[in-house]
Design a protein around this motif. Structure first.
Motif, PDB file in Angstrom:
ATOM      1  N   HIS A 240      64.138  26.083  39.204  1.00  0.00           N
ATOM      2  CA  HIS A 240      63.516  27.373  38.830  1.00  0.00           C
ATOM      3  C   HIS A 240      62.731  27.170  37.546  1.00  0.00           C
ATOM      4  O   HIS A 240      63.181  26.461  36.643  1.00  0.00           O
ATOM      5  CB  HIS A 240      64.581  28.451  38.649  1.00  0.00           C
ATOM      6  CG  HIS A 240      64.038  29.785  38.271  1.00  0.00           C
ATOM      7  ND1 HIS A 240      63.486  30.640  39.196  1.00  0.00           N
ATOM      8  CD2 HIS A 240      63.951  30.412  37.064  1.00  0.00           C
ATOM      9  CE1 HIS A 240      63.083  31.744  38.586  1.00  0.00           C
ATOM     10  NE2 HIS A 240      63.349  31.625  37.291  1.00  0.00           N
ATOM     11  N   LYS A 241      61.542  27.772  37.454  1.00  0.00           N
ATOM     12  CA  LYS A 241      60.687  27.594  36.273  1.00  0.00           C
ATOM     13  C   LYS A 241      60.689  28.862  35.418  1.00  0.00           C
ATOM     14  O   LYS A 241      60.428  29.952  35.928  1.00  0.00           O
ATOM     15  CB  LYS A 241      59.248  27.260  36.677  1.00  0.00           C
ATOM     16  CG  LYS A 241      59.084  25.931  37.416  1.00  0.00           C
ATOM     17  CD  LYS A 241      59.202  26.124  38.899  1.00  0.00           C
ATOM     18  CE  LYS A 241      58.938  24.841  39.668  1.00  0.00           C
ATOM     19  NZ  LYS A 241      59.137  25.004  41.114  1.00  0.00           N
ATOM     20  N   ASP A 242      60.984  28.684  34.137  1.00  0.00           N
ATOM     21  CA  ASP A 242      60.966  29.795  33.179  1.00  0.00           C
ATOM     22  C   ASP A 242      59.872  29.558  32.147  1.00  0.00           C
ATOM     23  O   ASP A 242      59.811  28.468  31.541  1.00  0.00           O
ATOM     24  CB  ASP A 242      62.308  29.915  32.450  1.00  0.00           C
ATOM     25  CG  ASP A 242      63.433  30.372  33.362  1.00  0.00           C
ATOM     26  OD1 ASP A 242      63.110  31.033  34.377  1.00  0.00           O
ATOM     27  OD2 ASP A 242      64.592  30.087  33.059  1.00  0.00           O
TER      28      ASP A 242
ATOM     29  N   VAL B 179      65.795  22.346  29.439  1.00  0.00           N
ATOM     30  CA  VAL B 179      66.463  22.666  30.699  1.00  0.00           C
ATOM     31  C   VAL B 179      67.725  23.461  30.373  1.00  0.00           C
ATOM     32  O   VAL B 179      68.417  23.182  29.392  1.00  0.00           O
ATOM     33  CB  VAL B 179      66.859  21.381  31.466  1.00  0.00           C
ATOM     34  CG1 VAL B 179      67.453  21.730  32.821  1.00  0.00           C
ATOM     35  CG2 VAL B 179      65.666  20.461  31.629  1.00  0.00           C
ATOM     36  N   HIS B 180      68.044  24.462  31.197  1.00  0.00           N
ATOM     37  CA  HIS B 180      69.289  25.203  31.000  1.00  0.00           C
ATOM     38  C   HIS B 180      69.842  25.667  32.354  1.00  0.00           C
ATOM     39  O   HIS B 180      69.191  25.535  33.382  1.00  0.00           O
ATOM     40  CB  HIS B 180      69.084  26.406  30.056  1.00  0.00           C
ATOM     41  CG  HIS B 180      68.183  27.459  30.610  1.00  0.00           C
ATOM     42  ND1 HIS B 180      66.802  27.421  30.456  1.00  0.00           N
ATOM     43  CD2 HIS B 180      68.444  28.590  31.313  1.00  0.00           C
ATOM     44  CE1 HIS B 180      66.261  28.481  31.035  1.00  0.00           C
ATOM     45  NE2 HIS B 180      67.233  29.213  31.575  1.00  0.00           N
ATOM     46  N   ASP B 181      71.044  26.220  32.303  1.00  0.00           N
ATOM     47  CA  ASP B 181      71.721  26.785  33.484  1.00  0.00           C
ATOM     48  C   ASP B 181      71.805  25.799  34.656  1.00  0.00           C
ATOM     49  O   ASP B 181      71.472  26.136  35.794  1.00  0.00           O
ATOM     50  CB  ASP B 181      71.016  28.064  33.953  1.00  0.00           C
ATOM     51  CG  ASP B 181      71.351  29.252  33.058  1.00  0.00           C
ATOM     52  OD1 ASP B 181      72.215  29.093  32.190  1.00  0.00           O
ATOM     53  OD2 ASP B 181      70.741  30.313  33.236  1.00  0.00           O
ATOM     54  N   LEU B 182      72.251  24.575  34.365  1.00  0.00           N
ATOM     55  CA  LEU B 182      72.481  23.616  35.449  1.00  0.00           C
ATOM     56  C   LEU B 182      73.778  23.981  36.153  1.00  0.00           C
ATOM     57  O   LEU B 182      74.834  24.095  35.526  1.00  0.00           O
ATOM     58  CB  LEU B 182      72.568  22.187  34.897  1.00  0.00           C
ATOM     59  CG  LEU B 182      73.011  21.103  35.898  1.00  0.00           C
ATOM     60  CD1 LEU B 182      72.008  20.977  37.037  1.00  0.00           C
ATOM     61  CD2 LEU B 182      73.217  19.765  35.195  1.00  0.00           C
TER      62      LEU B 182
ATOM     63  N   GLN C 174      71.335  23.188  40.925  1.00  0.00           N
ATOM     64  CA  GLN C 174      70.345  24.204  40.576  1.00  0.00           C
ATOM     65  C   GLN C 174      70.147  24.172  39.070  1.00  0.00           C
ATOM     66  O   GLN C 174      71.126  24.101  38.317  1.00  0.00           O
ATOM     67  CB  GLN C 174      70.820  25.598  40.999  1.00  0.00           C
ATOM     68  CG  GLN C 174      71.079  25.755  42.482  1.00  0.00           C
ATOM     69  CD  GLN C 174      71.610  27.136  42.830  1.00  0.00           C
ATOM     70  OE1 GLN C 174      71.475  28.073  42.060  1.00  0.00           O
ATOM     71  NE2 GLN C 174      72.220  27.256  44.006  1.00  0.00           N
ATOM     72  N   LEU C 175      68.887  24.226  38.633  1.00  0.00           N
ATOM     73  CA  LEU C 175      68.619  24.195  37.197  1.00  0.00           C
ATOM     74  C   LEU C 175      67.351  24.970  36.872  1.00  0.00           C
ATOM     75  O   LEU C 175      66.491  25.174  37.744  1.00  0.00           O
ATOM     76  CB  LEU C 175      68.516  22.760  36.696  1.00  0.00           C
ATOM     77  CG  LEU C 175      67.465  21.865  37.345  1.00  0.00           C
ATOM     78  CD1 LEU C 175      66.288  21.679  36.417  1.00  0.00           C
ATOM     79  CD2 LEU C 175      68.053  20.515  37.723  1.00  0.00           C
TER      80      LEU C 175
END
Length: 294
Positions: free
Chosen positions: A290-292, A238-241, A253-254
């Protein structure tokens, strides 16, 4: 028994309204009592308490209006709701409180330079004891409301009323000392109270500005949200929380890192599992995932 999101929202709204009504009622009742006894005694420290109660009433009325607006559902012009009205109320409170501190400080310095005899000191003591009891009852209810709602406006109100307890106790000491021949004590306690009120204003204003500037939620909340997301089987990382607070509502948002060959429906399902896990732990949170692909 666990409440549904709708039931929790209705309960919180009811508690917030009751807290604002209680705060206004206590402030108005104390204003009347203190005004009568201040007129009889001329005490600076009692004047400080009276002005503080007037500020309390003004701030509580602002809270009442702001909380009612903050509870208004999201609309086309405010898709994230109206929760920041609570922070605006907290900021307005800080201005009220700072103004009262300056006025009390001026009166205290004037009476220190020109000591005046004090009359009806014991009536003042009785009013202060009444004020302490009323404030303790109000704070007990406010703590209950804050525990369930996390309201910024009620938290700011409670912070000021907590400082009132120390103020009321010091005023009793000042009145007793002045009655027994130390008139400067009343002015000195008034100056000390003014400084305490000013410090409270800074605290209230700082907390309100942090929310209005979209300050991140506490680190422990962020860490727990990341841990919950990473615990879902299939999530690589997980990143950009990003987090912020608006009234009773939290927004998170994550970005999930998922295997690149995952089917769209499976990726969506993992995202929903993460969202539900975080929202179960933090019911006040609105989570966007959001899914990366990795």
């Amino acid at each position: 028994m666990d409440l549904t999101a709708q039931q929790r929202s209705e309960r919180n709204a009811r508690l917030l309204r009751l807290a604002t009504y209680a705060s206004v009622s206590v402030a108005v009742a104390l204003i009347i009592l203190k005004a009568v006894v201040w007129f009889m005694s001329g005490s600076v420290s009692l004047l400080a308490s009276l002005i503080d109660s007037v500020m309390d009433a003004g701030a509580s009325v602002i809270n009442l209006v702001a909380v009612a607006y903050a509870l208004t559902p999201a609309d086309k012009g405010h898709r994230f709701g109206h929760g920041k009205a609570e922070a605006l109320a907290g900021l307005a409170q800080s201005v009220f409180v700072a103004g009262s501190a300056i006025l009390v400080l001026h009166q205290g310095i004037d009476h220190l330079r020109n000591p005046r005899p004090l009359d009806a000191a014991w009536f003042g003591v009785a009013v202060m004891l009444t004020s302490i009891v009323a404030t303790l009852l109000l704070l007990s209810f406010q703590r209950h409301v804050i525990r369930h709602t996390g309201s910024t406006a009620i938290r700011a109100d409670a912070l000021h009323y907590r400082s009132d307890l120390m103020m009321n106790a010091s005023i009793i000491a000042a009145l007793v000392l002045a009655h027994y021949g130390i008139p400067q004590a009343d002015a000195l306690f008034g100056i000390g109270i003014a400084l305490l009120i000013g410090f409270s204003a800074l605290q209230i204003g700082r907390d309100a500005v942090q929310i209005l500037m979209d300050h991140e939620l506490p680190d422990e909340v962020r860490k727990e949200a990341l841990t919950l997301a990473r615990a879902i089987p299939g999530v690589v990382d997980v990143h950009d929380l990003r987090t912020r607070e608006s009234g009773q509502q939290w927004f998170m948002q994550l970005h999930l890192e998922l295997p690149g060959d995952l089917l769209l429906k499976d990726a969506h399902e993992l995202g929903e599992q993460v969202r539900h896990a975080i929202e179960r732990r933090f019911p006040q949170a609105d989570v966007l995932v959001h899914k990366d692909p990795v």
